[in-house]
Design an enzyme around this catalytic site. Structure first.
Site, PDB file in Angstrom:
ATOM      1  N   GLY A  31       0.795  -1.222   0.000  1.00 31.37           N
ATOM      2  CA  GLY A  31       0.000   0.000   0.000  1.00 31.37           C
ATOM      3  C   GLY A  31       0.827   1.271   0.000  1.00 31.37           C
ATOM      4  N   LEU A  33       0.225   3.678  -2.114  1.00 38.30           N
ATOM      5  CA  LEU A  33       0.517   3.458  -3.533  1.00 38.30           C
ATOM      6  C   LEU A  33       1.140   4.678  -4.208  1.00 38.30           C
ATOM      7  CD1 LEU A  33      -2.768   1.590  -4.528  1.00 38.30           C
ATOM      8  CD2 LEU A  33      -0.578   0.599  -3.800  1.00 38.30           C
ATOM      9  N   GLU A  35       3.297   5.667  -8.313  1.00 43.62           N
ATOM     10  CA  GLU A  35       3.300   5.273  -9.733  1.00 43.62           C
ATOM     11  C   GLU A  35       4.040   3.963  -9.996  1.00 43.62           C
ATOM     12  OE1 GLU A  35       4.503   8.604 -12.241  1.00 43.62           O
ATOM     13  OE2 GLU A  35       3.357   9.856 -10.863  1.00 43.62           O
ATOM     14  N   GLY A  36       4.962   3.611  -9.093  1.00 43.17           N
ATOM     15  CA  GLY A  36       5.649   2.323  -9.246  1.00 43.17           C
ATOM     16  C   GLY A  36       4.639   1.185  -9.163  1.00 43.17           C
ATOM     17  N   HIS A  37       3.822   1.208  -8.108  1.00 41.71           N
ATOM     18  CA  HIS A  37       2.781   0.179  -7.960  1.00 41.71           C
ATOM     19  C   HIS A  37       1.823   0.198  -9.161  1.00 41.71           C
ATOM     20  CE1 HIS A  37       3.617   1.240  -3.567  1.00 41.71           C
ATOM     21  NE2 HIS A  37       3.907  -0.049  -3.604  1.00 41.71           N
ATOM     22  N   GLN A 153      14.058  -9.400  -4.249  1.00 42.08           N
ATOM     23  CA  GLN A 153      12.740 -10.013  -4.035  1.00 42.08           C
ATOM     24  C   GLN A 153      12.313 -10.782  -5.284  1.00 42.08           C
ATOM     25  OE1 GLN A 153       9.259  -8.375  -1.694  1.00 42.08           O
ATOM     26  NE2 GLN A 153       8.775  -7.562  -3.700  1.00 42.08           N
ATOM     27  N   LYS A 184      10.936   5.584  -7.090  1.00 46.37           N
ATOM     28  CA  LYS A 184       9.733   5.843  -6.279  1.00 46.37           C
ATOM     29  C   LYS A 184       9.620   4.774  -5.207  1.00 46.37           C
ATOM     30  CE  LYS A 184       7.154   8.523  -9.500  1.00 46.37           C
ATOM     31  NZ  LYS A 184       6.239   9.598  -9.168  1.00 46.37           N
ATOM     32  N   SER A 186       7.411   4.002  -1.227  1.00 46.81           N
ATOM     33  CA  SER A 186       6.529   4.476  -0.151  1.00 46.81           C
ATOM     34  C   SER A 186       7.357   5.102   0.964  1.00 46.81           C
ATOM     35  CB  SER A 186       5.716   3.305   0.415  1.00 46.81           C
ATOM     36  OG  SER A 186       5.064   2.609  -0.620  1.00 46.81           O
ATOM     37  N   ARG A 187       8.594   4.617   1.121  1.00 48.25           N
ATOM     38  CA  ARG A 187       9.427   5.103   2.231  1.00 48.25           C
ATOM     39  C   ARG A 187      10.089   6.445   1.931  1.00 48.25           C
ATOM     40  NH1 ARG A 187      10.607  -0.785   3.058  1.00 48.25           N
ATOM     41  NH2 ARG A 187       9.957  -1.307   5.173  1.00 48.25           N
TER      42      ARG A 187
HETATM   43  P1  AMP Z   1       5.767  -2.561  -1.760  1.00 44.35           P
HETATM   44  O1  AMP Z   1       4.415  -1.959  -1.552  1.00 44.35           O
HETATM   45  O2  AMP Z   1       6.896  -1.646  -1.444  1.00 44.35           O
HETATM   46  O3  AMP Z   1       5.906  -3.922  -1.128  1.00 44.35           O
HETATM   47  O4  AMP Z   1       5.887  -2.824  -3.321  1.00 44.35           O
HETATM   48  C1  AMP Z   1       4.928  -3.606  -3.990  1.00 44.35           C
HETATM   49  C2  AMP Z   1       5.447  -3.924  -5.365  1.00 44.35           C
HETATM   50  O5  AMP Z   1       5.670  -2.709  -6.077  1.00 44.35           O
HETATM   51  C3  AMP Z   1       6.801  -4.654  -5.332  1.00 44.35           C
HETATM   52  O6  AMP Z   1       6.809  -5.643  -6.358  1.00 44.35           O
HETATM   53  C4  AMP Z   1       7.780  -3.561  -5.618  1.00 44.35           C
HETATM   54  O7  AMP Z   1       8.976  -4.014  -6.213  1.00 44.35           O
HETATM   55  C5  AMP Z   1       6.984  -2.710  -6.590  1.00 44.35           C
HETATM   56  N1  AMP Z   1       7.548  -1.355  -6.631  1.00 44.35           N
HETATM   57  C6  AMP Z   1       7.823  -0.559  -5.570  1.00 44.35           C
HETATM   58  N2  AMP Z   1       8.393   0.595  -5.988  1.00 44.35           N
HETATM   59  C7  AMP Z   1       8.493   0.498  -7.341  1.00 44.35           C
HETATM   60  C8  AMP Z   1       9.003   1.350  -8.358  1.00 44.35           C
HETATM   61  N3  AMP Z   1       9.537   2.542  -8.070  1.00 44.35           N
HETATM   62  N4  AMP Z   1       8.938   0.926  -9.641  1.00 44.35           N
HETATM   63  C9  AMP Z   1       8.398  -0.276  -9.950  1.00 44.35           C
HETATM   64  N5  AMP Z   1       7.901  -1.121  -9.036  1.00 44.35           N
HETATM   65  C10 AMP Z   1       7.937  -0.748  -7.753  1.00 44.35           C
END
Ligand code: AMP
Length: 282
Positions: A31, A33, A35-37, A153, A184, A186-187
């Site tokens: 969550g 969220l 643009e990466g997500h 991961q 990008k 969330s942190r």
């Molecule tokens: P998270 O919510 O951080 O666990 O991320 C969920 C999914 O989104 C994971 O597969 C991450 O690798 C992917 N993700 C996070 N940040 C990015 C980003 N900047 N670009 C592409 N995918 C991302």
């Protein structure tokens, strides 16, 4: 978009979709969220009839001194973003729903985890493979989408899918960045103004190292030293690691050759940032 919190209901819906020959693309997230997500959702939409996103901050993958309690959460905003991005089913279970009783058995990620984040975040990938196994069983996806920002991961999940014969295709998606190059995350909200200003230098150090490789540099030692110096000179962050391995096997390499990853983690006052590049070098 349907919001589902109950795992039995989610599983029932997934089974119905399968019975109707609908393909399911799955995007697991924690969550908050961005643009990466949403780029994972966009790709999943292109390739599947139905897109399921999960939002679950998984306590099992956080260490005792990590940010489980304070991890940024905003479910109302996430719901809007997911709906606008075209998510069909948003699965948002509680911790109790995912871990109703004390676990009598847990998965341990053995390979590809004694390097990079696996080394400094003990148990992190055990938590990741455990929760993903549960989510895979509940959602029964045909394809699952993961960001290359978390390249380790992706490598570990690739192993999980192969080891346990999950009938799922893993789809890696390239890292989405801010205009200034910062990956990008969330942190990123944990960064203060001056840290945010200098954080793009992390990607810059990787880009410069990549250029050196393209110009013929093959020495791991020289490249590691170069990146570390660059970060030390251009940022106030504390280097956790700068490492290079074969990818996705994450085995040590003697020289830059074949498909490799250059990955780094840098600690700021409240945030620990990671970034990487993967290259295929002749
Ligand atoms: P998270 O919510 O951080 O666990 O991320 C969920 C999914 O989104 C994971 O597969 C991450 O690798 C992917 N993700 C996070 N940040 C990015 C980003 N900047 N670009 C592409 N995918 C991302």
């Amino acid at each position: 978009m349907n919001l589902i919190t109950n795992r039995a209901e989610m599983n029932q819906l997934s089974k119905q979709l399968k019975q109707n020959s609908k393909s399911i693309g799955f995007v697991p997230t924690m969550g908050f969220l961005h643009e990466g997500h949403l780029s994972l959702v966009a790709k999943a939409k292109q390739e599947n009839d139905v897109v399921v996103m999960s939002i679950f901050v998984n306590p099992l993958q956080f260490g005792p001194n990590e940010d489980f309690e304070t991890y940024p959460r905003d479910i109302e905003r996430d719901e809007k973003l997911a709906k606008n991005a075209g998510v069909d089913y948003l699965f948002v279970p509680t911790v109790k729903e995912m871990y109703p009783t004390e676990m009598g058995s847990k998965l341990t990620a053995i390979k590809r985890t004694n390097v990079l984040c696996g080394k400094s975040r003990e148990g992190h990938f055990d938590g990741v493979v455990t929760v993903l196994s549960k989510l895979f069983h509940i959602i029964c996806p045909d394809k699952a989408y993961f960001g290359m920002k978390d390249a380790q991961q992706v490598a570990v999940v690739d192993g999980l899918i192969n080891d346990y014969f999950f009938p799922i295709e893993l789809v890696p998606v390239e890292t989405i960045r801010e205009i200034d190059g910062l990956a990008k995350s969330s942190r990123n909200v944990y960064l203060d103004a001056s840290e945010r200003k200098e954080a793009p230098q992390l990607f810059q150090s990787l880009t410069l190292a990549k250029n050196k490789i393209l110009q013929g540099e093959r020495s791991i030692e020289n490249l590691t030293l170069f990146i570390k110096r660059y970060i030390e000179e251009n940022t106030s962050g504390e280097i956790d690691y700068v490492e290079m391995y074969s990818y996705p096997s994450l085995e040590p390499i003697e020289r830059i050759k074949g498909k490799i990853i250059i990955a780094l983690a840098v600690k700021y006052s409240k945030a620990r940032l990671i970034d990487n590049i993967v290259m295929d070098v002749k």
